[in-house]
Design a protein around this motif. Sequence first.
Motif, PDB file in Angstrom:
ATOM      1  N   ILE A  58     -44.885  95.185  42.382  1.00 15.66           N
ATOM      2  CA  ILE A  58     -44.614  94.146  41.572  1.00 15.66           C
ATOM      3  C   ILE A  58     -43.657  93.014  42.358  1.00 15.66           C
ATOM      4  O   ILE A  58     -43.504  91.905  42.032  1.00 15.66           O
ATOM      5  CB  ILE A  58     -43.708  94.653  40.205  1.00 15.66           C
ATOM      6  N   MET A  61     -45.542  89.974  43.509  1.00 12.73           N
ATOM      7  CA  MET A  61     -45.829  88.818  42.459  1.00 12.73           C
ATOM      8  C   MET A  61     -44.687  88.239  42.117  1.00 12.73           C
ATOM      9  O   MET A  61     -44.650  87.167  41.608  1.00 12.73           O
ATOM     10  CB  MET A  61     -46.321  89.955  41.021  1.00 12.73           C
ATOM     11  N   LEU A  62     -43.402  88.949  42.024  1.00  9.00           N
ATOM     12  CA  LEU A  62     -42.114  88.306  41.888  1.00  9.00           C
ATOM     13  C   LEU A  62     -41.869  86.974  42.689  1.00  9.00           C
ATOM     14  O   LEU A  62     -41.238  86.121  42.166  1.00  9.00           O
ATOM     15  CB  LEU A  62     -41.107  89.285  41.895  1.00  9.00           C
ATOM     16  N   ALA A  65     -43.514  84.006  41.673  1.00  9.47           N
ATOM     17  CA  ALA A  65     -43.099  83.533  40.373  1.00  9.47           C
ATOM     18  C   ALA A  65     -41.779  82.735  40.630  1.00  9.47           C
ATOM     19  O   ALA A  65     -41.606  81.744  40.219  1.00  9.47           O
ATOM     20  CB  ALA A  65     -42.975  84.427  39.406  1.00  9.47           C
TER      21      ALA A  65
ATOM     22  N   LEU B  41     -33.048  91.647  36.956  1.00  5.03           N
ATOM     23  CA  LEU B  41     -33.496  91.478  38.495  1.00  5.03           C
ATOM     24  C   LEU B  41     -32.151  90.879  39.300  1.00  5.03           C
ATOM     25  O   LEU B  41     -31.895  91.068  40.306  1.00  5.03           O
ATOM     26  CB  LEU B  41     -34.782  90.664  38.748  1.00  5.03           C
ATOM     27  N   LEU B  57     -37.267  91.155  34.157  1.00  6.51           N
ATOM     28  CA  LEU B  57     -38.552  91.368  34.134  1.00  6.51           C
ATOM     29  C   LEU B  57     -38.957  92.065  32.908  1.00  6.51           C
ATOM     30  O   LEU B  57     -38.459  92.918  32.624  1.00  6.51           O
ATOM     31  CB  LEU B  57     -39.077  92.250  35.362  1.00  6.51           C
ATOM     32  N   HIS B  79     -46.624  92.308  32.799  1.00  9.72           N
ATOM     33  CA  HIS B  79     -45.478  91.790  33.271  1.00  9.72           C
ATOM     34  C   HIS B  79     -45.121  90.236  33.080  1.00  9.72           C
ATOM     35  O   HIS B  79     -45.915  89.426  33.502  1.00  9.72           O
ATOM     36  CB  HIS B  79     -45.070  92.163  34.769  1.00  9.72           C
ATOM     37  N   PHE B  81     -42.045  87.221  33.958  1.00  9.98           N
ATOM     38  CA  PHE B  81     -40.878  87.047  34.837  1.00  9.98           C
ATOM     39  C   PHE B  81     -40.208  85.598  34.001  1.00  9.98           C
ATOM     40  O   PHE B  81     -40.790  84.720  33.545  1.00  9.98           O
ATOM     41  CB  PHE B  81     -41.235  86.563  35.989  1.00  9.98           C
ATOM     42  N   GLN B  98     -42.740  83.380  32.416  1.00 13.37           N
ATOM     43  CA  GLN B  98     -44.338  82.984  32.901  1.00 13.37           C
ATOM     44  C   GLN B  98     -44.845  84.561  33.028  1.00 13.37           C
ATOM     45  O   GLN B  98     -44.172  85.315  33.439  1.00 13.37           O
ATOM     46  CB  GLN B  98     -44.483  82.375  33.991  1.00 13.37           C
ATOM     47  N   ASN B  99     -46.261  84.696  32.846  1.00 16.21           N
ATOM     48  CA  ASN B  99     -46.866  85.835  33.233  1.00 16.21           C
ATOM     49  C   ASN B  99     -47.101  86.010  34.465  1.00 16.21           C
ATOM     50  O   ASN B  99     -47.371  85.093  35.347  1.00 16.21           O
ATOM     51  CB  ASN B  99     -48.148  85.925  32.288  1.00 16.21           C
ATOM     52  N   LEU B 100     -46.969  87.161  35.002  1.00 17.84           N
ATOM     53  CA  LEU B 100     -46.979  87.888  36.451  1.00 17.84           C
ATOM     54  C   LEU B 100     -48.420  88.487  36.341  1.00 17.84           C
ATOM     55  O   LEU B 100     -49.231  88.193  37.694  1.00 17.84           O
ATOM     56  CB  LEU B 100     -46.064  88.683  36.915  1.00 17.84           C
TER      57      LEU B 100
END
Lengths: 80, 189
Positions: A58, A61-62, A65, B41, B57, B79, B81, B98-100
């Motif tokens: 993950i 992906m973070l 974003a 996070l 998250l 997931h 964010f 927003q979608n991950l």
Amino acid sequence: MSASLAPECNEVKERYDSCFLKWYSEKYLRGKGKTDECSALFKDYKHCLTNALKERGIDKMLEDAREDHKENDAANMRRG
Amino acid sequence: MKVFSNSETFDYSWEEVSTANWRKYCPWNEKSTHVIAVDTLSRHVDAETGILRTERLITCKQSAPKWLASLMGGTDVSHVFETSYVDPESKKVTMVSQNLTWSNILSCQEKVVYQPLSATKTQFVQEAKVTALCGGWQKVKNAVEEATVCRFSENARLGKEGFETVLEMSRRVFSEEKKKQTERETVAL
């Protein structure tokens, strides 16, 4: 409080969340808390979580974003 | 692109709503069961403005319609964010998310704002933009967007009901705590 996506982090998360909520409602909202007093607890939780995010892929992906969210900071990190 | 917007009024002060918002998805909320985990996070208070910035998250698990699920690759865990900003001085909470997961075929961007209407009432304004990015027929894209907006609307309705319970429980627990504290202080005197 809500659970962590990593069950092994639930205990440290719970401790941090309780500390944060108390600080938020009793100090921060009353203009008495300029710094987060729960940072030591957050460090423990973050350490656990970081590993869990890596294992699940993950973290990658973070990163993307976060890039996209930069423009939100410009709009929301100022008064208004 | 499709837009979903919604606004609600909660009969609680902004302070109560903004506090309870941190535990919107706790076990007291029996309606929003699609949210299975919420992790923080990062978090800091901006020295200059006093704004509290938080990254979270959010992990969801929900069954999509079969045709949509197969398009999404068969996983039902996703997931999101979220970055949120609390300005205690102007009494405003802004949350953008927003979608991950599935971000290569679908983009969901949501913005939620909580602001006081009066000393005892708080307004919740939500807007979500859904865009299907998958190549192919417009018909398919439209269907993906429709299904997502439909789920947004359902989750919003359940979310309001669930959050009402969290607000009620928070107020009750808070007043009990206060009572206990007063009792302790009386005994101490």
